[in-house]
Write a protein that holds these residues in place. Structure first.
Motif, PDB file in Angstrom:
ATOM      1  N   SER A 160      -1.645  35.001   2.863  1.00  0.00           N
ATOM      2  CA  SER A 160      -1.438  33.560   2.666  1.00  0.00           C
ATOM      3  C   SER A 160      -2.634  32.758   3.164  1.00  0.00           C
ATOM      4  O   SER A 160      -2.736  31.566   2.897  1.00  0.00           O
ATOM      5  N   ASN A 161      -3.556  33.406   3.875  1.00  0.00           N
ATOM      6  CA  ASN A 161      -4.643  32.695   4.555  1.00  0.00           C
ATOM      7  C   ASN A 161      -5.800  32.383   3.603  1.00  0.00           C
ATOM      8  O   ASN A 161      -6.496  33.297   3.128  1.00  0.00           O
ATOM      9  N   LEU A 162      -6.029  31.108   3.356  1.00  0.00           N
ATOM     10  CA  LEU A 162      -7.035  30.734   2.365  1.00  0.00           C
ATOM     11  C   LEU A 162      -8.454  31.014   2.837  1.00  0.00           C
ATOM     12  O   LEU A 162      -9.316  31.384   2.030  1.00  0.00           O
ATOM     13  N   ALA A 163      -8.718  30.858   4.136  1.00  0.00           N
ATOM     14  CA  ALA A 163     -10.069  31.159   4.623  1.00  0.00           C
ATOM     15  C   ALA A 163     -10.390  32.638   4.430  1.00  0.00           C
ATOM     16  O   ALA A 163     -11.514  32.998   4.064  1.00  0.00           O
TER      17      ALA A 163
ATOM     18  N   GLY B 116      -9.108  34.482   2.115  1.00  0.00           N
ATOM     19  CA  GLY B 116      -9.303  34.648   0.674  1.00  0.00           C
ATOM     20  C   GLY B 116     -10.715  34.292   0.271  1.00  0.00           C
ATOM     21  O   GLY B 116     -11.355  34.991  -0.517  1.00  0.00           O
ATOM     22  N   ARG B 117     -11.208  33.224   0.851  1.00  0.00           N
ATOM     23  CA  ARG B 117     -12.549  32.764   0.499  1.00  0.00           C
ATOM     24  C   ARG B 117     -13.632  33.649   1.122  1.00  0.00           C
ATOM     25  O   ARG B 117     -14.589  34.040   0.458  1.00  0.00           O
TER      26      ARG B 117
ATOM     27  N   ASP C 116     -12.941  37.426  -0.088  1.00  0.00           N
ATOM     28  CA  ASP C 116     -12.527  37.585  -1.477  1.00  0.00           C
ATOM     29  C   ASP C 116     -11.215  38.369  -1.587  1.00  0.00           C
ATOM     30  O   ASP C 116     -11.077  39.245  -2.451  1.00  0.00           O
ATOM     31  N   LEU C 117     -10.252  38.078  -0.725  1.00  0.00           N
ATOM     32  CA  LEU C 117      -8.962  38.763  -0.759  1.00  0.00           C
ATOM     33  C   LEU C 117      -8.009  38.030  -1.704  1.00  0.00           C
ATOM     34  O   LEU C 117      -8.097  36.815  -1.864  1.00  0.00           O
ATOM     35  N   PRO C 118      -7.070  38.753  -2.309  1.00  0.00           N
ATOM     36  CA  PRO C 118      -6.023  38.082  -3.081  1.00  0.00           C
ATOM     37  C   PRO C 118      -5.169  37.219  -2.147  1.00  0.00           C
ATOM     38  O   PRO C 118      -4.865  37.648  -1.025  1.00  0.00           O
ATOM     39  N   THR C 119      -4.806  36.022  -2.586  1.00  0.00           N
ATOM     40  CA  THR C 119      -3.976  35.142  -1.764  1.00  0.00           C
ATOM     41  C   THR C 119      -2.684  34.793  -2.490  1.00  0.00           C
ATOM     42  O   THR C 119      -2.623  34.897  -3.720  1.00  0.00           O
TER      43      THR C 119
END
Lengths: 472, 472
Positions: free
Chosen positions: B199-202, B204-205, B208-211
């Protein structure tokens, strides 16, 4: 929100600067998708009140300590959706164009009140109250919780340690056992709860904390003999330094240390073995060698219980590492961020309505709250939480202070103020608060709820354990 | 060490960039004071080998998982003493002029080898080997330990969860329960250990993880009815979205959800209550409504045991929060960074000598080590740790890979490689590794120590518990 924050600049956790990296993505994705859906149907502009509180304290804990307030204000200032951040959200398909436009202009323009940093708290204490539109307040959930959950967990554990240590100082040295940025925040939270200093240099720089530390076993092992290692350290750092005496044999090392540094040696550190026995032996040896003012620092898997067990040992200072940074068994405060009220419509005069999830086992009291601590003869006897700003009960002091007013940060204070407040707040609690054994929270949380009890001062006392509070 | 690291830029934890904030003060003060004293007497220039290893696994754990390797390489690249940093150290009196001059030029120019990220490890595994002068290697102790201790603790817990979940994906959603930067690293470590998304957007950015993530109870409470909330969410996010169905009554919410979204609704989420019972009820209700492809996501205080208890329930995905970020009871891996060898003098051909602290209860094996995993018929049977690069035992695969060679970072890899490696490494372990009950490490660590057993292949097997290994 453009106040300068002259607190220095951390390499890991830049603070007080609008130019630092944004904190806006330290956020769960659902905050952005909720925003998107609420902007689309207009409900995003309803006024909302969110509260941060603990449903319960960690098992057996008698009080909690609020920490993180200053860090939240620093992080709030840097909560901005710059072009790169918005581009990432668009690229991932998380927000649409309308939401992206809204985010570019985002500033928190609402209000925050909170328990002042260092204050003790109890189940149901509204540690933080966030008031704004739903849109602007919902985005802050994860950031606020991350900061408060971490820092309050550390401070709550640290306070038990400083209470157990009494007048003996504690040095924080847990950085290596936790995330490198969490380490900086942990050192800060420990200081709020009365630790004397930290080994963490970033914390020293960022928050202007006292730092300490001299040498590890590696330094002794690097040299051909313990004597050469001690001589090198004393030559470089002066005889006021702390020599580590447990690389080989402790007693021999103490003799070597005093031979090398003279009886004016500052301190010796023991990092392993039976610390109580060794402290007595080392004190006797130091005294026999005339080093009567040389202090003894002990470290090595200490927690509040180990500190308490050393109360009769001739120990001058404690070093605490792992137990501090893992919250002595409770690494998170388990605080939640809940919507407790929102306006019926989006007009400025639209009335507010208390809301709460109905599910069992997770008590949430509806409506925006105020909190007071009730005292009798200077001793705290209850947390009084109500839906009106004034407390209807005698002998109460207010607990909520303004932190942000119409987007302007007004709650900054020197960390020393939080540290002093914590000592005062803890001293005000009933004496059983300082018992290390498992127990109930020392203050009951009583609800002075306008919807139910009116202003009669008739209080409903909720239980301390999960589920007893009941959802309304 | 100037390789570009095309992994994006985190707002919280800038990586792969030499221009980001320095990591040099994420360090305990004693590393600087040791440096200062050792520069003064010349021993700083002795060659040294430090190793990171676990004396033991957390109580009852059957294997550990190495994580943090990639993050350490990123942090190493930014470990620089810029003018402001040096000025702070001088102002505090921590370093003298000579040390300050040395720090300004500091680059790690030595070598590092380590277990590749995602690999399983056991007590005594030399997870990281750092070779350089004492001066350049001693400075990295805290940073290396902070990263490995945090990330490996999280990955070790996460691996138990993904093993328990089998083919069902797990979403990481623990950010709010840990420090805001630790949350980003935790999401990364969980992904290494097989989590499907975060769930963590940072995170993800940055990595490059799926969110993932759609809505919270606040979104339902914001609206005048559950039906309006669901309609708003479906309108904005499409019928493939996940609707949260436990704000009021679960069964009624499921009916409302399918009415609003139609039988093509993507998923429903249940976040409280008896998840096994509710999952069966919800599945029956969904099927009765024709929503046979609608998936069920469950969350709410899940850990590996709760996941295992839901194996027979019709659950499609799990959401794990608190238990992940606190390492399911073990928030630190308790790894240590120890000097195991150093040269006798400072000349280039000066011989190396193994060193170890003599204190009881903390076993340390002298000398620089190599590690291999011995396999029989494809199943791992032992960790073979020795002081020679080649394993004298048949059927061994080497575990140490080069990470840094003469200061140049050579060990970077895509995070997907670590993730795949973990699944392979875990699959290679004996089947008892996946039991969730408390047990001993599933592989014994055997020492093939040239100083003692020579190259005969005769191995000394040390115990698994603290103290049994013995100091030499």
């Amino acid at each position: 929100m453009d106040d300068a924050a002259p607190m220095g600049l951390s390499p890991a956790v830049p603070t007080g600067s609008d130019t630092g990296p944004t904190t806006a993505l330290l956020t769960d994705q659902y905050e952005l998708t909720m925003l998107r859906a609420a902007l689309a149907d207009g409900t995003a502009h309803r006024r909302a009140v969110f509260e941060v509180f603990a449903r319960r304290l960690p098992h057996g804990r008698r009080y909690g300590v609020v920490a993180g307030t200053g860090r939240l204000l620093d992080a709030l200032e840097r909560f901005r959706f710059d072009e790169e951040t918005v581009a990432f959200l668009r690229r991932r398909g998380i927000v649409d164009d309308a939401t992206a436009d809204w985010l570019r202009d985002y500033r928190f323009r609402g209000n925050m009140w909170g328990y002042a940093e260092g204050e003790c708290y109890f189940p149901g204490s509204p540690i933080l109250v966030v008031e704004g539109t739903f849109a602007e307040a919902v985005l802050l959930e994860t950031l606020a919780l991350s900061i408060y959950n971490h820092d309050s967990a550390i401070a709550s554990a640290a306070s038990r340690m400083t209470a157990a240590a009494g007048s003996r100082p504690i040095v924080e040295m847990g950085s290596r056992r936790t995330h490198e940025s969490a380490a900086v925040a942990a050192a800060r939270a420990a200081y709020v709860a009365g630790f004397a200093s930290t080994s963490n240099l970033a914390a020293g720089r960022c928050y202007d904390l006292p730092t300490g530390g001299t040498s590890a076993h590696a330094f002794t092992l690097l040299h051909d003999s313990e004597e050469e290692a001690f001589a090198a350290q004393v030559a470089a750092l002066g005889m006021g330094t702390t020599l580590l005496v447990d690389t080989y044999g402790v007693r021999e090392a103490v003799r070597t240390a005093v031979e090398v540094a003279g009886p004016g040696l500052g301190a010796v550190r023991i990092d392993s073995g039976d610390l109580a026995v060794l402290a007595h032996d080392v004190r006797a040896e130091l005294d026999a060698l005339g080093a009567t003012d040389t202090r003894i620092l002990v470290s090595g898997d200490l927690d509040e219980y180990a500190i308490a067990s050393l109360v009769a040992a001739p120990v001058d200072r404690y070093g605490v590492g792992t137990a501090l940074v893992v919250g002595s068994g409770h690494p998170t405060a388990e605080l939640v961020y809940k919507l407790v009220a929102r306006s019926v419509g989006t007009e400025p005069d639209s009335p507010m309505e208390g809301v709460a999830k109905l599910s069992t086992g997770k008590p949430t009291h509806k409506g925006r709250k105020w909190a007071h601590r009730r005292l009798e003869d200077g001793t705290a006897v209850a947390e009084v939480v109500g839906t009106h700003p004034e407390c209807t009960v005698d002998g109460c002091r207010p607990l909520l202070v303004p932190l942000v007013t119409e987007g302007k940060i007004v709650g900054r204070e020197p960390i020393a103020a939080a540290r002093e407040r914590h000592l005062r707040s803890r001293a005000e609690l009933p004496p059983t608060a300082l018992k290390l054994s498992r127990g109930e929270p020392v203050l009951p949380t009583t609800y002075d709820d306008g919807e139910h009890a009116g202003h009669t001062g008739q209080l409903e006392q909720t239980g301390h354990t999960r589920g007893e509070g009941g959802a309304r």
